[in-house]
Structures are given as C-alpha cells and as structure tokens.
Design an enzyme around this catalytic site. Sequence first.
Site, mmCIF file in Angstrom:
data_model
loop_
_atom_site.group_PDB
_atom_site.id
_atom_site.type_symbol
_atom_site.label_atom_id
_atom_site.label_comp_id
_atom_site.label_asym_id
_atom_site.label_seq_id
_atom_site.Cartn_x
_atom_site.Cartn_y
_atom_site.Cartn_z
ATOM 1 N N HIS A 80 0.864 -1.203 0.000
ATOM 2 C CA HIS A 80 0.000 0.000 0.000
ATOM 3 C C HIS A 80 0.890 1.239 0.000
ATOM 4 O O HIS A 80 1.498 1.573 1.018
ATOM 5 C CB HIS A 80 -0.889 0.023 1.257
ATOM 6 C CG HIS A 80 -1.845 1.171 1.291
ATOM 7 N ND1 HIS A 80 -3.189 1.013 1.522
ATOM 8 C CD2 HIS A 80 -1.668 2.512 1.140
ATOM 9 C CE1 HIS A 80 -3.790 2.187 1.505
ATOM 10 N NE2 HIS A 80 -2.877 3.122 1.277
ATOM 11 N N HIS A 112 1.388 5.446 -1.790
ATOM 12 C CA HIS A 112 0.983 6.565 -2.652
ATOM 13 C C HIS A 112 2.234 7.100 -3.340
ATOM 14 O O HIS A 112 3.106 7.651 -2.668
ATOM 15 C CB HIS A 112 0.323 7.672 -1.828
ATOM 16 C CG HIS A 112 -0.917 7.213 -1.130
ATOM 17 N ND1 HIS A 112 -2.173 7.363 -1.670
ATOM 18 C CD2 HIS A 112 -1.083 6.557 0.044
ATOM 19 C CE1 HIS A 112 -3.067 6.838 -0.853
ATOM 20 N NE2 HIS A 112 -2.440 6.327 0.199
ATOM 21 N N LEU A 113 2.302 6.921 -4.645
ATOM 22 C CA LEU A 113 3.476 7.408 -5.383
ATOM 23 C C LEU A 113 3.204 8.736 -6.079
ATOM 24 O O LEU A 113 4.121 9.341 -6.628
ATOM 25 C CB LEU A 113 3.940 6.361 -6.407
ATOM 26 C CG LEU A 113 4.473 5.051 -5.820
ATOM 27 C CD1 LEU A 113 4.900 4.102 -6.947
ATOM 28 C CD2 LEU A 113 5.641 5.285 -4.863
ATOM 29 N N ASN A 154 -5.491 7.281 -5.992
ATOM 30 C CA ASN A 154 -6.191 8.546 -5.668
ATOM 31 C C ASN A 154 -5.442 9.757 -6.220
ATOM 32 O O ASN A 154 -5.035 10.652 -5.495
ATOM 33 C CB ASN A 154 -6.447 8.673 -4.151
ATOM 34 C CG ASN A 154 -5.178 8.689 -3.315
ATOM 35 O OD1 ASN A 154 -4.152 8.120 -3.701
ATOM 36 N ND2 ASN A 154 -5.235 9.338 -2.161
ATOM 37 N N HIS A 202 -10.348 1.359 2.334
ATOM 38 C CA HIS A 202 -10.114 2.395 3.352
ATOM 39 C C HIS A 202 -11.308 2.301 4.294
ATOM 40 O O HIS A 202 -12.403 2.758 3.961
ATOM 41 C CB HIS A 202 -10.012 3.786 2.713
ATOM 42 C CG HIS A 202 -9.713 4.856 3.722
ATOM 43 N ND1 HIS A 202 -8.506 5.527 3.768
ATOM 44 C CD2 HIS A 202 -10.444 5.331 4.769
ATOM 45 C CE1 HIS A 202 -8.520 6.380 4.792
ATOM 46 N NE2 HIS A 202 -9.691 6.292 5.411
ATOM 47 N N HIS A 233 -4.337 -0.355 6.137
ATOM 48 C CA HIS A 233 -3.814 0.493 7.215
ATOM 49 C C HIS A 233 -4.691 0.465 8.470
ATOM 50 O O HIS A 233 -5.215 1.484 8.903
ATOM 51 C CB HIS A 233 -3.591 1.934 6.750
ATOM 52 C CG HIS A 233 -4.671 2.543 5.906
ATOM 53 N ND1 HIS A 233 -5.986 2.601 6.289
ATOM 54 C CD2 HIS A 233 -4.621 3.120 4.686
ATOM 55 C CE1 HIS A 233 -6.683 3.204 5.349
ATOM 56 N NE2 HIS A 233 -5.884 3.514 4.361
ATOM 57 N N LEU A 260 -4.592 9.631 7.940
ATOM 58 C CA LEU A 260 -5.907 8.997 8.060
ATOM 59 C C LEU A 260 -5.814 7.532 7.662
ATOM 60 O O LEU A 260 -5.162 7.240 6.653
ATOM 61 C CB LEU A 260 -6.931 9.717 7.167
ATOM 62 C CG LEU A 260 -7.336 11.107 7.665
ATOM 63 C CD1 LEU A 260 -8.173 11.826 6.609
ATOM 64 C CD2 LEU A 260 -8.126 11.001 8.978
ATOM 65 N N ASP A 275 1.552 2.777 3.473
ATOM 66 C CA ASP A 275 0.699 3.961 3.298
ATOM 67 C C ASP A 275 1.546 5.224 3.252
ATOM 68 O O ASP A 275 1.102 6.289 3.683
ATOM 69 C CB ASP A 275 -0.381 4.062 4.382
ATOM 70 C CG ASP A 275 -1.522 4.988 3.957
ATOM 71 O OD1 ASP A 275 -1.631 5.301 2.760
ATOM 72 O OD2 ASP A 275 -2.301 5.406 4.834
ATOM 73 N N ALA A 284 -3.506 15.101 5.197
ATOM 74 C CA ALA A 284 -3.233 13.871 5.943
ATOM 75 C C ALA A 284 -2.220 13.028 5.185
ATOM 76 O O ALA A 284 -2.326 12.863 3.970
ATOM 77 C CB ALA A 284 -4.523 13.075 6.106
HETATM 78 O O1 DOR Z 1 -3.101 9.849 5.538
HETATM 79 C C1 DOR Z 1 -3.514 9.523 4.452
HETATM 80 N N1 DOR Z 1 -3.023 10.053 3.313
HETATM 81 N N2 DOR Z 1 -4.503 8.638 4.389
HETATM 82 C C2 DOR Z 1 -5.101 8.325 3.239
HETATM 83 O O2 DOR Z 1 -6.001 7.545 3.256
HETATM 84 C C3 DOR Z 1 -4.713 8.994 1.974
HETATM 85 C C4 DOR Z 1 -3.347 9.503 2.038
HETATM 86 C C5 DOR Z 1 -3.033 10.469 0.933
HETATM 87 O O3 DOR Z 1 -3.287 10.140 -0.235
HETATM 88 O O4 DOR Z 1 -2.476 11.528 1.218
HETATM 89 ZN ZN ZN Z 2 -3.300 5.120 1.642
#
Ligand code: DOR
Ligand code: ZN
Length: 348
Positions: free
Chosen positions: A21, A23-24, A49, A144, A182, A227, A255, A271
Amino acid sequence: MMTDPAPTPDQLVIRRPDDWHVHLRDGDMLAAVVNATARQFARAIVMPNLKPPVTTAAAGAAYRDRIRAAVDPALDFTPLITCYLTDGMPGDELARGHGEGIFTAAKLYPAHATTNSAHGVTDVAHIRDALETMQRIGMPLLIHGEVTDAHVDIFDREAVFIERTLTGLVRDYPALKIVFEHITTAEAVAFVEASGPEVAATITPHHLAINRNAMFEGGIRPHLYCLPVLKRETHQRALRGAATSGNPKFFLGTDSAPHVAAAKETACGCAGCYNAPFALESYAKTFEEAGALDRLEGFASEHGPAFYGLPLNQGTVTLERVAVTVPDRIGDVVPFHAGESLAWRFIG
Ligand code: DOR
Ligand code: ZN
C-alpha cells in the site's frame, strides 16, 4: 546459574520485501519519491487517488508507464496498479483491466474519507456489479475502512465502519478477497483474526511506532497527521501484537503518503506520513522492540504475496545494526522519524 543472553545479530538478511500500500503520486512528486520505494521494495501496490483518479484500464496502464519511466533504471521495481472504485463502476472494466494484467486490485474509498476521495463510493450498494465481478475473478478489494458520517467521532470511524459496512460486505461476498488497509484499532485486529482466509490487513510503520500522543507532543505535529488518524496506545499495542504475531493475515503496507511540507504546515493540513525512505528501518525497530525480528521476513516478504497469489521475490535485502539519522527534510517533504536516530540501516 546465569545464562548469557542470546547474542544480538548485527545483520538482518530477509527475502526482498514488497509494499502492499503506497501513494506514489504523479508528476514532480512521483519523480521525487518513487525511488525511495523502489530501493527497498521489489513490488508495490500503488494507490489510485490521483487527480483525476485512476478509474479505467487505459488510465491505469498510462499511470503504470509513468511510474516505470520515473524509476531509476538500476532498480528492479514492479508497480502494481489499482483501480479507484466509483459509484456504478462497471464490473466489465475491472475484469478487462485485471485480465490484461493492468489492475492487480481495486480500491474502495468511501466518498470524502480522505485525500482525493471525493469521487469515492457513497454506498457499497452502488458497486454491486464491481464486487460480484471481483469475487468471481479473484480480484482483491482494498478498503479504506472508515465511515464518513461527520457525527461519528473521528477516533471511532474505523470501528463503526466494521459494524456498519464491513461485516455485511464479508457476509454478502464470502469469497471476495478483502484487504482491510492500514488498520489502526484493536477492533480491526479482532475482526481480521476472526474472519476467514479471504480477509487480511496491512499495517503501517507509523501506526506501529507511535500513538496519538505523538501528534500532540509539546505542540501540534502536522507531519504525524494521517488517516485513519493515530489512535490511543491500547490500539497501538494490538497492532504491534498482530504485526509481530506471525499470523499471515497481517502484512506490510506503508501507506507512505507524501505531501509537500507547506501543505502540512498550514491552517488546514493534509493527511499523510511520508515513511518510504526509512520504511524497513522503522518496521525493524518495532519488530526488535517486540523481540520478533525473526518474524519481520514473514510480515514484509511472505504474507502479502501468499494473499495476493503472487510469487515470492527472489533475492534478499540486508539491514545492518548501524545507527542512521533520518534527515529533517527530503526535498520538499518532511519524512516520518525526521531528526531521529534508528538502530537498523537498510543497505540493499
Ligand atoms: O493519511 C492519508 N493520506 N490517508 C489516506 O487515506 C490517503 C493519504 C493520501 O493520499 O495523502
Ligand atoms: Zn493510503
């Protein structure tokens, strides 16, 4: 008679791990962060996302190609792409993307739960076609798990999601593979433990390392805001127990979610914790504190592939017991553990 304590190893060699998991991002941020992940992990499940979100196989293939182009060619890294579920998502599109090897899984963001989730799902009743298809073809659903009801206390949103949504989902789609992403609560740990083998969970470095006190230590700490939000220490303990238990239902998912410092150090901060550059070092700290360094390999390198039905990575990575200081800043981003010294250093 006193017996000598077991010698502490000064090297830790484990099968090459994966991040289930991450985020790139895209564009300049993608270029700035992708190699931190690619250096430590052979594969990563990449979150969809973006703006706009990745909702078609064509968009998934294009994103995969942008990631590949941004990776240092000296690193051997495979991005695994996910589809962002929206209300009314046609099962056909998922089946096509999965069949063509573009989509490994699909991500359920409850609408407005977190960063770039405005196009998310307003009710799981609106993605029945997608869920039936995914169950049939064995495509994992990544969740999520938080309700978005503003009346529910933010610290309770994961536990309430289990009651209101997840329990029914698991009942209605008993063969659907689900990753509860997460997880942050004892309730989530208990739910996953009590579920069948189709239900697993990822656990982040930050939810293992700290609890909500850290967010307010000496003042408000925006870089620790993520989050689902950090919970109280009893929950942290449950997560540490789950991650270090050897139970194959729990595996590594950082995450890692970078935001430029200015977007976090502001009146309404984003977040996300950027933990990718020292992810394994952070997990190693937790596992060592739990006396479970011998279980790090299962959590980091074996349980995830087994759940996803993917081959184990060949090759190993090494951590050595040499203190490493995490920089205060990496480019425009403040990393998790900034300014701290960690006992284990990743050397590749
Ligand atoms: O803390 C977070 N950041 N939780 C998420 O679910 C998304 C992520 C983000 O894409 O920044
Ligand atoms: Zn995430």
